[in-house]
Scaffold this motif. Sequence first.
Motif, PDB file in Angstrom:
ATOM      1  N   PRO A 104     -34.416 -19.296  22.283  1.00 37.26           N
ATOM      2  CA  PRO A 104     -33.180 -18.663  21.828  1.00 37.26           C
ATOM      3  C   PRO A 104     -33.093 -17.176  22.156  1.00 37.26           C
ATOM      4  CG  PRO A 104     -34.649 -19.066  19.972  1.00 37.26           C
ATOM      5  CD  PRO A 104     -35.257 -19.759  21.156  1.00 37.26           C
ATOM      6  N   GLY A 105     -34.226 -16.483  22.206  1.00 34.98           N
ATOM      7  CA  GLY A 105     -34.195 -15.046  22.484  1.00 34.98           C
ATOM      8  C   GLY A 105     -35.325 -14.623  23.382  1.00 34.98           C
ATOM      9  N   PRO A 106     -35.349 -15.113  24.620  1.00 37.13           N
ATOM     10  CA  PRO A 106     -36.492 -14.846  25.509  1.00 37.13           C
ATOM     11  C   PRO A 106     -36.504 -13.421  26.030  1.00 37.13           C
ATOM     12  CG  PRO A 106     -34.767 -15.936  26.738  1.00 37.13           C
ATOM     13  CD  PRO A 106     -34.305 -15.901  25.312  1.00 37.13           C
ATOM     14  N   TRP A 107     -37.651 -13.028  26.582  1.00 43.93           N
ATOM     15  CA  TRP A 107     -37.719 -11.770  27.306  1.00 43.93           C
ATOM     16  C   TRP A 107     -36.801 -11.868  28.530  1.00 43.93           C
ATOM     17  CZ3 TRP A 107     -41.619  -7.649  27.579  1.00 43.93           C
ATOM     18  CH2 TRP A 107     -42.507  -7.642  26.506  1.00 43.93           C
ATOM     19  N   PRO A 108     -36.032 -10.839  28.827  1.00 43.61           N
ATOM     20  CA  PRO A 108     -35.369 -10.789  30.138  1.00 43.61           C
ATOM     21  C   PRO A 108     -36.446 -10.829  31.219  1.00 43.61           C
ATOM     22  CG  PRO A 108     -34.419  -9.164  28.658  1.00 43.61           C
ATOM     23  CD  PRO A 108     -35.648  -9.708  27.965  1.00 43.61           C
ATOM     24  N   THR A 109     -36.216 -11.596  32.252  1.00 43.97           N
ATOM     25  CA  THR A 109     -37.253 -11.841  33.246  1.00 43.97           C
ATOM     26  C   THR A 109     -37.802 -10.562  33.856  1.00 43.97           C
ATOM     27  OG1 THR A 109     -36.261 -13.984  33.772  1.00 43.97           O
ATOM     28  CG2 THR A 109     -37.796 -13.066  35.379  1.00 43.97           C
ATOM     29  N   ASP A 110     -36.931  -9.624  34.198  1.00 39.28           N
ATOM     30  CA  ASP A 110     -37.397  -8.372  34.811  1.00 39.28           C
ATOM     31  C   ASP A 110     -38.299  -7.584  33.860  1.00 39.28           C
ATOM     32  OD1 ASP A 110     -36.042  -8.991  37.098  1.00 39.28           O
ATOM     33  OD2 ASP A 110     -34.335  -7.667  36.707  1.00 39.28           O
ATOM     34  N   GLU A 111     -37.930  -7.548  32.568  1.00 41.37           N
ATOM     35  CA  GLU A 111     -38.738  -6.829  31.587  1.00 41.37           C
ATOM     36  C   GLU A 111     -40.091  -7.511  31.391  1.00 41.37           C
ATOM     37  OE1 GLU A 111     -36.862  -6.040  27.872  1.00 41.37           O
ATOM     38  OE2 GLU A 111     -34.976  -5.401  28.797  1.00 41.37           O
ATOM     39  N   LEU A 112     -40.086  -8.838  31.387  1.00 41.73           N
ATOM     40  CA  LEU A 112     -41.328  -9.580  31.212  1.00 41.73           C
ATOM     41  C   LEU A 112     -42.261  -9.361  32.399  1.00 41.73           C
ATOM     42  CD1 LEU A 112     -43.067 -11.582  29.676  1.00 41.73           C
ATOM     43  CD2 LEU A 112     -41.734 -13.443  30.695  1.00 41.73           C
ATOM     44  N   LEU A 113     -41.719  -9.409  33.590  1.00 42.07           N
ATOM     45  CA  LEU A 113     -42.527  -9.163  34.786  1.00 42.07           C
ATOM     46  C   LEU A 113     -43.152  -7.773  34.741  1.00 42.07           C
ATOM     47  CD1 LEU A 113     -40.128 -10.695  37.454  1.00 42.07           C
ATOM     48  CD2 LEU A 113     -42.455 -11.500  36.965  1.00 42.07           C
ATOM     49  N   ALA A 114     -42.383  -6.782  34.292  1.00 38.22           N
ATOM     50  CA  ALA A 114     -42.908  -5.422  34.195  1.00 38.22           C
ATOM     51  C   ALA A 114     -43.996  -5.326  33.135  1.00 38.22           C
ATOM     52  CB  ALA A 114     -41.772  -4.447  33.881  1.00 38.22           C
TER      53      ALA A 114
END
Length: 282
Positions: A104-114
């Motif tokens: 329901p509230g995942p990390w945005p992919t770019d932020e998670l990759l960083a």
Amino acid sequence: MVLTVDGLQMRYGEVQVLHDVSFAARAGEVLTLLGPNGAGKSTTIEILEGFRLRSAGRVEVLGVDPAHADESWRAQVGIVLQSWRDHGNWRVGELLHHLGSYYPGPWPTDELLAAVGLTDSAGHKIRTLSGGQRRRLDVAIGIVGRPELLFLDEPTVGFDPEARREFHELVAQLATEYGTTILLTTHDLDEASRLADRIMILTSGRIVAIGTPSELTAAIAGEDEVRWSIDGQAFRKQTADSTEFVRGLFAQYGAELRELEVRRASLEDTYLALVRGQEVQS
């Protein structure tokens, strides 16, 4: 508390695997579980993760009994196993985006990759990643849903020293910057000493010690050992204050002092003393 265990017991037929295990973990804490093979570590973790029903005792994880948890609870719990089978042709960013769509509230992919240090690998296929990068991806998969609690099982098995150091930095960042509570199981005592806010030692189904690495070492492993030689004769002394003792040696012998060595009590000494002591009692 993020995690509370009180009087946990587990029995398989006539065999008692866990005996009144009790402990707790607070938000943002790295709690490490140590113990020999067969101590009950895996059983304890599986109960906390909701994959195994306990025989007795009280368990609350994020305020919920894992035995009766629903999908919303599972979305707040991350799990990183020793290995994770996947499709090597997935690209890193695509896989994380896909898995995030289930929460329901995942990390945005770019932020998670960083956050896990994989920005430059976003377009790479998983099968091309190095061991250290692959383990970072494992962590990214475990935290893609922004869990409050993360289980790490033997996270650096097979790592080279550089990859291990980078992974340790990542774990510390998750706890300190993002407030993730981490329950780590490992056989690497140096890793436990470096990462843990507190350490639990489980053997023969019982928690035999719990505390910070320094507390456990001071309370159980005991005194430091000082070794030196004078005129070719070797000496050895156990002392609770090695610094003061060495200062006295220099004051007394000065330049005559040779081959001075201070061996401080270690977490390994503590661990072995507790495990061997429990084996003798059993």
